[in-house]
Structures are given as structure tokens and as C-alpha cells.
Design a protein around this motif. Structure first.
Motif, PDB file in Angstrom:
ATOM      1  N   VAL A  98      17.446 -32.805 -77.524  1.00 31.92           N
ATOM      2  CA  VAL A  98      16.855 -31.868 -78.490  1.00 31.92           C
ATOM      3  C   VAL A  98      15.928 -32.614 -79.452  1.00 31.92           C
ATOM      4  O   VAL A  98      14.866 -32.112 -79.819  1.00 31.92           O
ATOM      5  CB  VAL A  98      17.971 -31.126 -79.260  1.00 31.92           C
ATOM      6  CG1 VAL A  98      17.381 -30.283 -80.380  1.00 31.92           C
ATOM      7  CG2 VAL A  98      18.756 -30.232 -78.306  1.00 31.92           C
ATOM      8  N   SER A 102      11.757 -32.248 -80.175  1.00 33.87           N
ATOM      9  CA  SER A 102      11.487 -31.773 -81.530  1.00 33.87           C
ATOM     10  C   SER A 102      10.020 -31.967 -81.889  1.00 33.87           C
ATOM     11  O   SER A 102       9.301 -32.783 -81.299  1.00 33.87           O
ATOM     12  CB  SER A 102      12.380 -32.530 -82.518  1.00 33.87           C
ATOM     13  OG  SER A 102      12.023 -32.239 -83.855  1.00 33.87           O
ATOM     14  N   ARG A 183      17.231 -33.249 -71.003  1.00 31.54           N
ATOM     15  CA  ARG A 183      15.815 -32.998 -71.290  1.00 31.54           C
ATOM     16  C   ARG A 183      15.099 -32.412 -70.073  1.00 31.54           C
ATOM     17  O   ARG A 183      14.302 -31.477 -70.193  1.00 31.54           O
ATOM     18  CB  ARG A 183      15.133 -34.291 -71.723  1.00 31.54           C
ATOM     19  CG  ARG A 183      13.672 -34.128 -72.111  1.00 31.54           C
ATOM     20  CD  ARG A 183      13.105 -35.449 -72.597  1.00 31.54           C
ATOM     21  NE  ARG A 183      13.072 -36.431 -71.525  1.00 31.54           N
ATOM     22  CZ  ARG A 183      12.078 -36.577 -70.661  1.00 31.54           C
ATOM     23  NH1 ARG A 183      11.028 -35.770 -70.731  1.00 31.54           N
ATOM     24  NH2 ARG A 183      12.114 -37.509 -69.727  1.00 31.54           N
ATOM     25  N   ILE A 186      16.149 -28.756 -69.728  1.00 30.14           N
ATOM     26  CA  ILE A 186      15.505 -27.871 -70.703  1.00 30.14           C
ATOM     27  C   ILE A 186      14.043 -27.644 -70.344  1.00 30.14           C
ATOM     28  O   ILE A 186      13.514 -26.527 -70.451  1.00 30.14           O
ATOM     29  CB  ILE A 186      15.641 -28.466 -72.117  1.00 30.14           C
ATOM     30  CG1 ILE A 186      17.123 -28.455 -72.553  1.00 30.14           C
ATOM     31  CG2 ILE A 186      14.800 -27.695 -73.121  1.00 30.14           C
ATOM     32  CD1 ILE A 186      17.374 -29.107 -73.895  1.00 30.14           C
ATOM     33  N   HIS A 204      15.781 -20.940 -83.705  1.00 29.19           N
ATOM     34  CA  HIS A 204      15.670 -21.986 -82.688  1.00 29.19           C
ATOM     35  C   HIS A 204      17.032 -22.252 -82.049  1.00 29.19           C
ATOM     36  O   HIS A 204      17.129 -22.457 -80.836  1.00 29.19           O
ATOM     37  CB  HIS A 204      15.118 -23.262 -83.327  1.00 29.19           C
ATOM     38  CG  HIS A 204      15.007 -24.411 -82.372  1.00 29.19           C
ATOM     39  ND1 HIS A 204      14.059 -24.467 -81.366  1.00 29.19           N
ATOM     40  CD2 HIS A 204      15.758 -25.551 -82.243  1.00 29.19           C
ATOM     41  CE1 HIS A 204      14.207 -25.583 -80.678  1.00 29.19           C
ATOM     42  NE2 HIS A 204      15.232 -26.257 -81.193  1.00 29.19           N
ATOM     43  N   ARG A 205      18.082 -22.266 -82.855  1.00 26.19           N
ATOM     44  CA  ARG A 205      19.425 -22.513 -82.316  1.00 26.19           C
ATOM     45  C   ARG A 205      19.853 -21.387 -81.395  1.00 26.19           C
ATOM     46  O   ARG A 205      20.454 -21.619 -80.345  1.00 26.19           O
ATOM     47  CB  ARG A 205      20.418 -22.670 -83.464  1.00 26.19           C
ATOM     48  CG  ARG A 205      21.846 -22.948 -83.017  1.00 26.19           C
ATOM     49  CD  ARG A 205      22.771 -23.093 -84.210  1.00 26.19           C
ATOM     50  NE  ARG A 205      22.315 -24.142 -85.116  1.00 26.19           N
ATOM     51  CZ  ARG A 205      22.912 -24.435 -86.276  1.00 26.19           C
ATOM     52  NH1 ARG A 205      23.958 -23.721 -86.680  1.00 26.19           N
ATOM     53  NH2 ARG A 205      22.458 -25.406 -87.025  1.00 26.19           N
ATOM     54  N   LEU A 208      18.029 -21.675 -78.089  1.00 28.37           N
ATOM     55  CA  LEU A 208      18.566 -22.752 -77.270  1.00 28.37           C
ATOM     56  C   LEU A 208      19.904 -22.367 -76.640  1.00 28.37           C
ATOM     57  O   LEU A 208      20.146 -22.635 -75.455  1.00 28.37           O
ATOM     58  CB  LEU A 208      18.728 -24.008 -78.131  1.00 28.37           C
ATOM     59  CG  LEU A 208      19.113 -25.293 -77.413  1.00 28.37           C
ATOM     60  CD1 LEU A 208      17.990 -25.742 -76.482  1.00 28.37           C
ATOM     61  CD2 LEU A 208      19.436 -26.392 -78.418  1.00 28.37           C
TER      62      LEU A 208
END
Length: 312
Positions: A98, A102, A183, A186, A204-205, A208
Motif C-alpha cells: 500500500v 501511495s 502489489r 493490487i 480509500h480504505r 481497498l
């Protein structure tokens, strides 16, 4: 005007009225395949016979120590190290992944530095370093930074046991590899999914957790299962710092009874049992997430429904 009829064209086509001709396909001979199969079968039979009748392997000793209490204790420590190290590695991997995605250059740099360092140094060196961390930091404490007063303080030699050092070495090293796996998972999700969720007002949380990770799990699970299986065997490296896992216990036993090969076979059998169980679990876990992938659109709509109603 007179219409001329074509014979065999009434109602059905001429091709449909033709009888089906049998296809006499003959499989070409493959003598090379049969020879290779015979050679492989003969080799396997010879290998099994050689292992079974070899008196130097001491199968009676192997059978006797398979259920030995000391071996089972080392097996339990191996399971603990594997599960706890993978949990630490997965948590650090998700956090580092994450951070890499960013928008902050500082967070991206810190994550890149973490993965670069721990993937670039051998795990064996890291284990020995953590076991001897007391040579660098004799004490650990909580208090005011920059040599300020300490509220709590512990001796490093008492705090860092072989089990703790193994847990730190395995877990932190695993986190660097899991960061790349997470990664990649995602990034495999279509960016349009994130944009659609953000357009509904999700944070955003929430994006995700509700949208990105459920779709990324299909890509994350297979390599994570491989890492778990690899961790089962990697715990054997803890023997260099006198841990109490399976290989260390086996070594201690054969130093007393001089049954080196027999005890190594005992350890190998238990490693193969654990690996087989983990492989079966990975297979069913992958099938579960594959099934969820086909029903993913409905699941995403269900997750987004409360936000859609709220905005309406």
C-alpha cells in the motif's frame, strides 16, 4: 414460370442426406514414448527396492523416532514458526504494498528501501544478525528518544531468544517478498473499479477493502501458498542459531545415537507431510477464490449497495 427441382434438395440439403462416413483414424506409433515409460518405471522400481532393502538406512530406527516426543515437539515449533512468520510477513507485505502505491514519495521510498534491503541480504545472515543483536543494542527500552530517560528497559540477551530471533528474521524477510506479491495483485485490478467506487463516495480504505482486495486475492493466493510451503522448509535454517525446530531437534538426537541418516529421513518425512497438507489446502483455497471470481460482479454490487442508496 417452371421451377426445376434439384434432386435431393427437397426439405433438406444434399449434404445432410449423405450417409456419415466412418473415420478410420489410426494413431501413429510412438515407440519412443513406450521406451521412455519402461525405462522410467524400471528406474522407479529399482530405486524403491534399493531403498527398502538397504540395511544401512535402519528403518526400525526411523519408525521408532517418527513419533518420538522430542521430534513432535520440534515439529510443533516448526508449525508455530511457519504460521507466525507468514502472519508477520503478510501484514508487513500488505503495508509495504500500500505504501508503494501511495501518492507520497516518502512512503514509496521507505517501502522501496525495505524491500530492497531485506531481499538483497541472505536470510541466513539476517537470522544470525537478529540472534546477535545484543552486540549492537545491549538493551531495549521505551522512553524519551535521543538518549532521554527510559520508562521501561530490557536486556537484549534476555529478550531475544532463539525463537524470537527466528521469528524476526523469517517474518521481516518474508514481508519483503509478500510486498511484491500483494502489489502485483493490487495492480492486476482494473483501475476503473477503483474509480467507480470512489465516484460513489467511498473512502480509500473502503475501496481497498471492499473492491480492490477481493479481486486481487485471485492473483495473490497462489504465490502466497507457495511462500507458505517454502516457509515450512525455510524454518530449517533456524538450526544455525540453535533453535528448537524440527531439524535442530533431529540433529541433537543423532549427535547422541549417531543415526545421522535415519534422523534426517525422519525430519524429511515430517517436512513432506506438512508440505502435502499445505499443498492440499492451497488447492482448495485457490478453487474457492476462482469460484468467487466468476461471481465477483454480483459481490461488488452487493458491497456498493449501501453507498448507492445513501447517495440516492
Amino acid at each position: 414460370m417452371e421451377v426445376t427441382k434439384i434432386p435431393g434438395a427437397s426439405g433438406t440439403s444434399a449434404a445432410a442426406q449423405e450417409p456419415d462416413l466412418p473415420i478410420d483414424a489410426i494413431r501413429p506409433p510412438r515407440p519412443g514414448r513406450w521406451i521412455a515409460a519402461l525405462v522410467a518405471g524400471f528406474f522407479l522400481v529399482w530405486l524403491a527396492y534399493t531403498i527398502i532393502v538397504n540395511e544401512n538406512l535402519h528403518w526400525d530406527v526411523i519408525v521408532a523416532y517418527l513419533g518420538d516426543g522430542r521430534v513432535l515437539g520440534g515439529l510443533w515449533v516448526t508449525i508455530q514458526l511457519t504460521v507466525l512468520s507468514m502472519a508477520i510477513g503478510l501484514a508487513l507485505g500488505v503495508l509495504a504494498a500500500v505504501m508503494q502505491l501511495s501518492g507520497s514519495a516518502v512512503l514509496r521510498g521507505a517501502s522501496a528501501l525495505y524491500t530492497w534491503f531485506f531481499r538483497g541480504t541472505p536470510l541466513l545472515v539476517q537470522l544470525i544478525f537478529w540472534f546477535n543483536i545484543g552486540l549492537v543494542f545491549p538493551t531495549f527500552g521505551i522512553g524519551v528518544p535521543f538518549d532521554g530517560p527510559k520508562l521501561f528497559e530490557w536486556q537484549a540477551n534476555e529478550l531475544i531468544t532463539p525463537f524470537t530471533a527466528a521469528l524476526l528474521g523469517l517474518g521481516i524477510n518474508e514481508g519483503a517478498y509478500m510486498a511484491e506479491i500483494v502489489r502485483a495483485g493490487i495492480r492486476s485490478v482494473d483501475p476503473g473499479q477503483r474509480e467507480a467506487a470512489e465516484s460513489l463516495g467511498m473512502s480509500h480504505r473502503q475501496v481497498l477493502r471492499r473492491v480492490v482486495l477481493p479481486q486481487a486475492m485471485r492473483v495473490i493466493v497462489p504465490p502466497t501458498g507457495n511462500q507458505f510451503i517454502s516457509m515450512l522448509k525455510t524454518t530449517s535454517m533456524v538450526s544455525v542459531i540453535a533453535g528448537a525446530e524440527l531439524l535442530t531437534v533431529s540433529q541433537r538426537i543423532y549427535l547422541g545415537n549417531f543415526e545421522v541418516i535415519a534422523m534426517l529421513i525422519v525430519a524429511s518425512i515430517w517436512y513432506m507431510v506438512l508440505t502435502t497438507i499445505a499443498s492440499v489446502g492451497q488447492h482448495f483455497l485457490e478453487k474457492r477464490f476462482e469460484r468467487g471470481h466468476h461471481a465477483l460482479p454480483a459481490r461488488i454490487r452487493r458491497n456498493l449497495r449501501p453507498f448507492g442508496r445513501g447517495n440516492a
